[in-house]
Design a protein around this motif. Structure first.
Motif, short mmCIF file in Angstrom:
data_model
loop_
_atom_site.label_atom_id
_atom_site.label_comp_id
_atom_site.label_asym_id
_atom_site.label_seq_id
_atom_site.Cartn_x
_atom_site.Cartn_y
_atom_site.Cartn_z
N PHE A 1 -10.28 37.38 71.49
CA PHE A 1 -9.29 36.32 71.24
C PHE A 1 -7.89 36.91 71.20
N GLN A 2 -7.73 37.98 70.42
CA GLN A 2 -6.41 38.62 70.29
C GLN A 2 -5.90 39.09 71.65
N VAL B 1 -4.86 36.16 73.89
CA VAL B 1 -3.58 35.58 73.46
C VAL B 1 -2.43 36.46 73.95
N ARG B 2 -2.60 37.77 73.74
CA ARG B 2 -1.54 38.71 74.12
C ARG B 2 -1.30 38.68 75.63
N ASP B 3 -2.39 38.64 76.38
CA ASP B 3 -2.28 38.65 77.84
C ASP B 3 -1.92 37.29 78.42
N GLY B 4 -1.98 36.26 77.59
CA GLY B 4 -1.69 34.92 78.07
C GLY B 4 -2.76 34.36 78.99
N GLN C 1 2.59 34.45 73.13
CA GLN C 1 2.02 35.76 73.46
C GLN C 1 2.47 36.82 72.47
N THR C 2 2.09 36.61 71.21
CA THR C 2 2.48 37.51 70.13
C THR C 2 1.90 38.91 70.36
#
Lengths: 272, 265
Positions: A85-86, A89-92, B107-108
């Motif tokens: 999940f993380q 989210v970071r990679d979009g 995109q944190t």
């Protein structure tokens, strides 16, 4: 009439692009069903956590099946953050629709009542509202002075999925005091349930416990999958959450390769 | 029971003092210290024949909700919950909390679990207690990167609730909803104002009677180490075990010395 089907048949009822409502970690997580969904691989899923989730969502995201995630939170609890999940989210690579728990409950309640939205207190001035153009702030029509209130549109899932201790052969399902399971089923177009066992008799015949039973009217299909929530536990006491297993997953899923190894996948097939 | 209060016991007792006067205290998931504090308050009030309701999410024994996850929120919206706890990956000087992540949303760079019910409960629960043990400048920032729950709201926004206090591993602050500022009330024993200033990324006010966080009295400690730890262990077995181990080590220094000696080959 509710059908009793195999796990394969149950998962096959979830098509690509479906909007799926998923039970939270404390209410019977359909882990075995999730693994079968991953095996079959319907892509483009819009997952709605009711109202938060853990490993089940991390698995679906890691397998590349999720395009949109609507949730109040995703966590592996004591095992820490949900790694896939993380990463997503970071990679979009997923569209995240951050929510807050009562908003998801309210959206499902609106669907249950067949109304377009539900007004809800709080939320004004948060980054959540700022990033949810689908939520509207309106004036309370009954107030004489300014009284802004947030309107949350109904969520009508294509499918609601959860794991429960038992069903009868009519398709009535015991949900105890896990009322969010009823809320999900009332709101969804279709409800698919895995159960530990099928019991003799009719669960609705016992007046003392009938209120803790979801009637088959709302249940489309049931598959018998003993230990279908593992490594999560069952509130009905059959087994406890296996924290060591969730921690093992958390460690392995830190990398893409470790994640695939955990699932026993040689390589991920592209989503269909 | 001559063992002096441990750091974690001081925190528990400090929170239970903040809860004094509440009738119904709700505690969210993964919050053993607030849960213990609420249970301590309940045990103390029971001696005075006063009934306190404690709802610990995740507990079977200490939770009487029967209407699913929504019941906590419905209760709060009606004013049936007097106190609740929130932490935060970031908390800023205006009482805003961030449970979502650092960097530019969505995109944190670092993504935390998410806001849970904070965006709602922070508006509706009158005595919201912010609790974050880690007191560092990366947690207590000038301005949060994402507002999960704002510290204060515009006057037209319905808001019976909001932050009242902030408890950290270093000290205890009050929060003024008019000025949206924290005031340091007490410093935990062994720590200093300079230390707190250095570890806080925002400016705060000092209470005129700024003092040291008081130690619990022996009767409170006995209740905490007995009944309350027992009650907490149902939902938080590992927490109760480590609290007991800490006490055990302090109670029998000879035994722990012996263990230490054995550990050295």
């Amino acid at each position: 009439m509710t059908r009793t089907v195999t796990l394969e048949d149950l998962a096959a009822r979830i098509g690509p692009g479906a909007k799926i409502a998923v039970a939270p970690d404390y209410a019977g997580v359909p882990m075995a069903l999730a693994r079968e969904i991953i095996r079959q691989g319907p892509g483009g899923l819009h997952v709605v956590c009711v109202p938060s989730a853990g490993m089940i969502v991390d698995l679906l995201i890691g397998a590349g099946l999720v395009t949109t995630l609507e949730t109040a939170a995703v966590t592996l609890g004591e095992a820490g953050g949900a790694p896939r999940f993380q990463r997503a989210v970071r990679d979009g690579t997923i569209r995240i629709m951050d929510a807050t728990c009562p908003a998801i409950h309210a959206a499902l309640l609106a669907a249950q009542k067949g109304i377009p939205f539900m007004p809800l207190r709080g939320i004004i001035g948060t980054g959540i509202l700022e990033n949810r153009p689908d939520w509207k702030t309106m004036q309370n029509p009954f107030a004489d002075s300014p009284d802004p209130i947030v309107a949350i549109p109904a969520i009508i899932p294509d499918v609601a999925i959860f794991h429960a201790p038992e069903a009868d052969r009519f398709g009535n399902v015991r949900i105890g005091r896990r009322r969010e399971l009823a809320t999900m089923a009332y709101a969804a177009k279709k409800t698919l349930v895995t159960v530990e066992r099928v019991v003799a008799g009719n669960l609705l015949h016992d007046e003392a416990s009938a209120a803790g039973v979801l009637p088959s009217l709302y249940v489309d299909a049931v598959a018998v999958v003993p230990e279908g929530a593992r490594p999560y536990g069952m509130w009905s006491g059959e087994y406890d959450t296996d924290s060591a297993e969730i921690s093992r997953y958390a460690r392995m899923a830190r990398t893409e390769d470790g994640f695939r190894e955990y699932l026993g996948l040689a390589a991920l097939e592209p989503a269909r | 029971m001559s063992v002096p209060a441990t750091h974690r016991e001081r925190l528990i007792v400090a929170i239970s003092r903040l809860l004094d006067g509440c009738r119904h205290v709700a505690v969210g998931a993964s919050s053993p210290i607030p849960a213990a504090a609420a249970m301590l308050l309940r045990a103390m009030k029971e001696a005075e024949d006063e009934l306190i309701y404690v709802s610990v999410l995740g507990s079977q024994e200490h939770n009487f909700f029967t209407n699913g996850g929504v019941e906590l929120f419905d209760c709060a919206a009606q004013g049936r919950i007097d106190a609740f706890f929130l932490g935060g990956g970031q908390i800023d000087g205006q009482g805003n909390i961030n449970l979502v992540g650092t960097g530019t949303y969505p995109q944190t760079n670092v993504r935390w679990p998410g806001s849970f019910g904070s965006a709602y409960l922070a508006f509706l629960v009158p005595r919201l207690i912010l609790f974050r043990e880690e007191h560092t400048a990366r947690v207590f920032v000038e301005k949060v990167d994402f507002v999960s729950a704002p510290g204060t709201s515009a006057p037209e926004v319905y808001r019976p609730g909001g932050p009242r206090a902030l408890l950290t591993g270093l000290g205890q602050f009050s929060f003024d909803r008019e000025t949206a500022r924290f005031t340091l009330q007490t410093i935990h024993p062994g720590h200093t104002l300079e230390e707190i200033r250095a570890a806080t990324g925002f400016t705060f006010d000092l209470a005129p009677d700024l003092g040291i966080t008081p130690d619990p009295d022996p009767a409170t400690l006995a209740l905490l180490r007995g009944r309350v730890l027992e009650e907490v262990s149902e939902c938080y077995p590992e927490f109760a075990m480590s609290a007991r181990a800490e006490l055990g080590a302090a109670l029998s220094p000879a035994a722990s010395r012996a263990t230490a000696t054995r550990a050295i080959p």
